[in-house]
Design a protein around this motif. Structure first.
Motif, short mmCIF file in Angstrom:
data_model
loop_
_atom_site.label_atom_id
_atom_site.label_comp_id
_atom_site.label_asym_id
_atom_site.label_seq_id
_atom_site.Cartn_x
_atom_site.Cartn_y
_atom_site.Cartn_z
N ASN A 235 0.85 -1.19 0.00
CA ASN A 235 0.00 0.00 0.00
C ASN A 235 0.89 1.24 0.00
O ASN A 235 2.12 1.15 0.09
CB ASN A 235 -0.93 0.00 1.22
CG ASN A 235 -0.19 -0.31 2.52
OD1 ASN A 235 0.83 0.30 2.81
ND2 ASN A 235 -0.70 -1.27 3.29
N ASP A 236 0.26 2.41 -0.09
CA ASP A 236 1.00 3.66 -0.12
C ASP A 236 1.75 3.92 1.18
O ASP A 236 2.81 4.55 1.18
CB ASP A 236 0.06 4.83 -0.42
CG ASP A 236 -0.45 4.82 -1.85
OD1 ASP A 236 0.17 4.16 -2.70
OD2 ASP A 236 -1.49 5.47 -2.11
N MET A 238 3.32 1.77 2.99
CA MET A 238 4.61 1.07 2.93
C MET A 238 5.57 1.77 1.98
O MET A 238 6.78 1.83 2.22
CB MET A 238 4.40 -0.38 2.52
CG MET A 238 3.69 -1.25 3.54
SD MET A 238 4.59 -1.40 5.11
CE MET A 238 3.78 -0.12 6.10
N LYS A 239 5.04 2.30 0.90
CA LYS A 239 5.89 3.04 -0.04
C LYS A 239 6.47 4.28 0.62
O LYS A 239 7.65 4.60 0.46
CB LYS A 239 5.09 3.42 -1.28
CG LYS A 239 5.90 4.09 -2.37
CD LYS A 239 5.05 4.37 -3.60
CE LYS A 239 5.88 5.04 -4.70
NZ LYS A 239 5.07 5.32 -5.90
N THR A 240 5.63 4.99 1.38
CA THR A 240 6.10 6.17 2.11
C THR A 240 7.15 5.78 3.15
O THR A 240 8.18 6.45 3.29
CB THR A 240 4.92 6.86 2.81
OG1 THR A 240 3.98 7.29 1.82
CG2 THR A 240 5.38 8.05 3.63
N ALA A 241 6.89 4.69 3.85
CA ALA A 241 7.82 4.26 4.89
C ALA A 241 9.17 3.89 4.30
O ALA A 241 10.22 4.14 4.91
CB ALA A 241 7.24 3.08 5.66
N ALA A 313 -6.74 -0.20 6.69
CA ALA A 313 -6.10 0.88 5.93
C ALA A 313 -5.44 1.87 6.88
O ALA A 313 -5.99 2.22 7.94
CB ALA A 313 -7.13 1.59 5.06
N TYR A 314 -4.27 2.34 6.49
CA TYR A 314 -3.52 3.34 7.27
C TYR A 314 -4.34 4.61 7.45
O TYR A 314 -4.97 5.11 6.51
CB TYR A 314 -2.21 3.66 6.56
CG TYR A 314 -1.49 4.89 7.08
CD1 TYR A 314 -0.60 4.80 8.13
CD2 TYR A 314 -1.73 6.15 6.51
CE1 TYR A 314 0.06 5.93 8.61
CE2 TYR A 314 -1.07 7.28 6.98
CZ TYR A 314 -0.18 7.17 8.04
OH TYR A 314 0.46 8.29 8.51
N LYS A 315 -4.31 5.17 8.69
CA LYS A 315 -4.98 6.45 8.96
C LYS A 315 -3.99 7.53 9.37
O LYS A 315 -3.96 8.61 8.81
CB LYS A 315 -6.06 6.27 10.03
CG LYS A 315 -7.21 5.36 9.59
CD LYS A 315 -8.34 5.34 10.60
CE LYS A 315 -9.12 6.64 10.62
NZ LYS A 315 -10.32 6.55 11.49
#
Length: 713
Positions: A235-236, A238-241, A313-315
């Protein structure tokens, strides 16, 4: 092109078919333990780990109060069959008290009389202890519908029928059983059971998983650190992390495990989790931080993360220790409260993680509100009042300075998993506090191995020396306390000093009381207003678990598990005895006003005599043995070969007289079924002999100290 189109269409149809055949989520229970019951949090029952969804551990019961707590007596007790650390909070529903013990066993009692109704043993292989960071502990069950849920040390989630303890279903949660374990209590909400894992000292990738309460089917899984970029990101988030990591972090998993704190927030339908340290601790070993100070280092480790309860989903997130190289997990309990801040009512998150700061966030958005240091610290020189970002002391970056560093708070944390409680009546948070440092030296030329800790710390270089003055100073600087903290004013209201750290969790009640067990073998009641000690009971064993309370037929009971253990008994060596000689007598203790039950007399401490063979190893061999022991042995058998109460103290072992006996255990796995697995994946027979020579040297050193009157343990 035509053939490609046909293949694509066929693949798409298979995906759609798979989706259509996916099991539907079960409706949340309407009978037994329901969401509405947990949300209402009737004080007569204790239905979830922290009693209510907010994890406040505050009971509205008032029968036991400051006026009559002196009449509290033992109503009944139950001896347990596991002499390891006992960390569980009992739950009570419909007159039945449910506990877990070490090795993930479950017991159900008649909550009024103590009669055993049923027991369940998941039969965890004892060899699992070799990959368990901190003892074979378990923190409790979850209740939902007609089920009891327990997560096992070897990584399974088990649903039991409340009526008889029979297994409804059992699912493996962890990706593998070589690097992951589970010690935390599951949580439940919206038809799902939430659970994470431990393993951030091994090769684990943190996650929170949700399972269907009725069928055990996995609903979703949120990872807390990114995986190998070559495999793509889930997900996004993980991409950001991934942008905050350097080097090949995924080769060691990354860490960030959700090994304890899980809080459901019904106001925002979200699950809040605390995440563990990045792996390895020493960021210089694999370059996971890169060079220079990171704005956010290694997301989402040492953070609070909020995810949607229905979808995962990430919040939002907040990283409390951006450059964690000190094992500053954020896994301490996350508490929700409605407080008046600056004249405005707010739904907030209260958190006191290991790093020594007390935080407050907006629960809906994660926006930073405030943070203050509530204990002594030297790793940080302050916190940005706008962003909450800590200013890191350059000297604390030990892998950059190349110098030994004693970090305060230590790796045990100013506050660890032992639960704090919040009283809406007083507005205070009651925190089990640890005051201790921890030495760090970066390991040179660290190489990962297939077994043991992967922290890249030189434990041999920091081992406690056989110097009575150094030991006395370390003991004097290692203490604990019960601290009452005002989260709105961000200041201490009062404290009760303790001889040592690693005391039990707390319970606050509307009767104006705070209950807490201690490492000095007491179970105490204090005035919630000023900390005055009002009552005490000798428990015959250290207490690290948190108490709870319930009522049956109008009579209030208080229950707590006693049984010393956990990481403080295993790893700190001589410091594990700072509160007195540690011993484990594992019991469930239940109290009421006018209780008259009596415990049997406590056994006397056995007298042990150091009788080692003479030192015959070379200096080089002993130095190598110290290095091997520090990396592979100290986590179980204690710093500098001084063990606590649970695992064998090798200084006293008769096997020191026999190289063959040591080889049979360390290399050949002769004691595999007792939890001492073979280390041949990482060590040779020569390594085992070097460890033997090192322990012989340590035993002789401490025998010499005993003769001088300096003590050995």
């Amino acid at each position: 092109m035509k053939n490609w189109s046909l293949a694509a269409a066929a693949a798409l149809s298979m995906v759609l078919a798979a989706c259509n055949n996916a099991p539907e989520a079960s409706d949340a229970p309407t009978e037994g333990v329901t969401d509405a019951m947990i949300a209402a949090a009737d004080g007569n029952e204790w239905l979830t780990y922290g009693r209510d969804y907010g994890e406040q551990r505050f009971s509205p019961l008032t029968q036991i109060s400051g006026d009559n707590v002196g009449q509290l007596g033992l109503a009944w007790f139950a001896d347990l069959d596991t002499a390891r650390g006992q960390e569980a909070t009992p739950l009570m529903h419909d007159g039945v008290l449910y506990i877990t013990t070490a090795w993930s066993k479950v017991m159900a009692f008649d909550a009024k009389t103590g009669t055993v109704k049923w027991t369940y043993d998941p039969e965890v292989p004892r060899s699992t202890l070799a990959v368990a960071c901190c003892d074979a502990v378990n923190r409790g069950v979850a209740l939902y519908g007609d089920k009891v849920y327990v997560a096992t040390l070897d990584g399974d989630l088990v649903a039991l029928n409340q009526s008889d303890g029979s297994v409804a279903w059992r699912k493996q949660v962890v990706p593998d059983k070589d690097n992951y374990t589970i010690t935390g209590a599951p949580r439940v909400a919206h038809g799902k059971v939430f659970i994470g894992s431990g393993g951030a000292e091994y090769k684990a990738r943190g996650f929170l998983a949700a399972y269907d309460w009725k069928t055990g089917e996995e609903a979703w899984r949120f990872h807390t650190v990114p995986g190998n970029p070559a495999d793509g990101f889930e997900n996004d988030a993980m991409k950001t992390a991934a942008d905050t990591w350097k080097g090949n972090w995924w080769e060691l998993g990354g860490g960030g495990t959700v090994w304890d704190s899980i809080t459901y927030d019904p106001v925002n339908n979200q699950v809040l989790v605390g995440t563990g340290n990045a792996e390895p601790w020493n960021p210089g070993a694999n370059g996971r931080l890169g060079s220079g100070e990171a704005a956010e280092g290694n997301l989402y480790t040492s953070s609070i993360v909020a995810v949607d309860a229905d979808t995962g989903a990430y919040k939002w997130h907040f990283q409390e220790t951006p450059e964690d190289r000190w094992d500053y997990d954020s896994n301490a309990q996350i508490t929700l409260a409605d407080l008046t801040i600056g004249g405005e009512q707010k739904h907030v998150v209260l958190h006191a993680p290991k790093n020594g700061y007390f935080y407050m966030f907006d629960a809906a958005t994660g926006k930073f509100i405030d943070a203050k240091a509530w204990t002594d610290m030297n790793w940080s020189t302050g916190i940005d009042p706008a962003t909450g970002r800590p200013a890191i002391n350059p000297e604390a970056r030990y892998e950059q300075t190349g110098k030994p560093w004693v970090n305060v708070p230590g790796a045990g944390g100013s506050h660890s998993w032992q639960a704090m409680s919040f009283s809406p009546a007083t507005g205070l948070v009651y925190i089990p506090a640890n005051f201790a440092g921890f030495p760090f030296v970066a390991k040179k030329d660290f190489k990962p191995s297939d077994i043991g800790f992967q922290t890249a710390i030189d434990s041999a270089a920091t081992a406690m020396p056989a110097d009575e003055n150094v030991r006395a100073g370390a003991m004097a600087g290692t203490t604990g306390a019960l601290v009452a903290w005002d989260p709105v004013a961000q200041k201490e209201a009062w404290r009760v000093p303790y001889k040592g750290p690693w005391n039990g969790g707390t319970l606050a009640t509307a009767g104006g009381l705070v209950f807490q067990g201690t490492a000095t073998e007491e179970f105490n009641a204090y005035s919630a207003a000023d900390g005055k000690k009002l009552w005490s009971f000798p428990t015959q064993s250290g207490v690290i678990a948190a108490p709870m309370t319930y009522a049956i037929d109008g009579e209030q009971y208080v229950a707590v598990l006693a049984g010393w253990g956990g990481v403080w008994d295993i790893a700190p060596g001589i410091l594990s005895s700072v509160s007195g000689p540690p011993r484990n007598i594992s019991r469930l203790l239940v109290f009421k006003i006018g209780g008259t039950a009596k415990l049997p007399d406590a056994p006397k401490f056995p007298k042990r005599v150091l009788d080692p063979p003479p030192v015959t190893g070379t200096e080089a061999q002993i130095a190598h043995g110290a290095d091997v022991y520090g990396r592979y042995c100290s986590v179980c058998h204690g710093d500098a070969a001084v063990a606590g109460a649970l695992n064998p103290d090798l200084r006293y072992s008769a096997t020191l007289n026999s190289p063959d006996a040591v080889k049979a255990i360390v290399i050949d796995g002769a004691l595999h079924d007792n939890g001492m697995v073979s280390f041949k994946a990482a060590l040779s027979a020569d390594d085992a002999e070097a460890v033997r020579q090192y322990v012989i040297k340590r035993s002789n050193e401490d025998k010499a100290l005993e003769k001088k009157g300096g003590g050995s343990s």
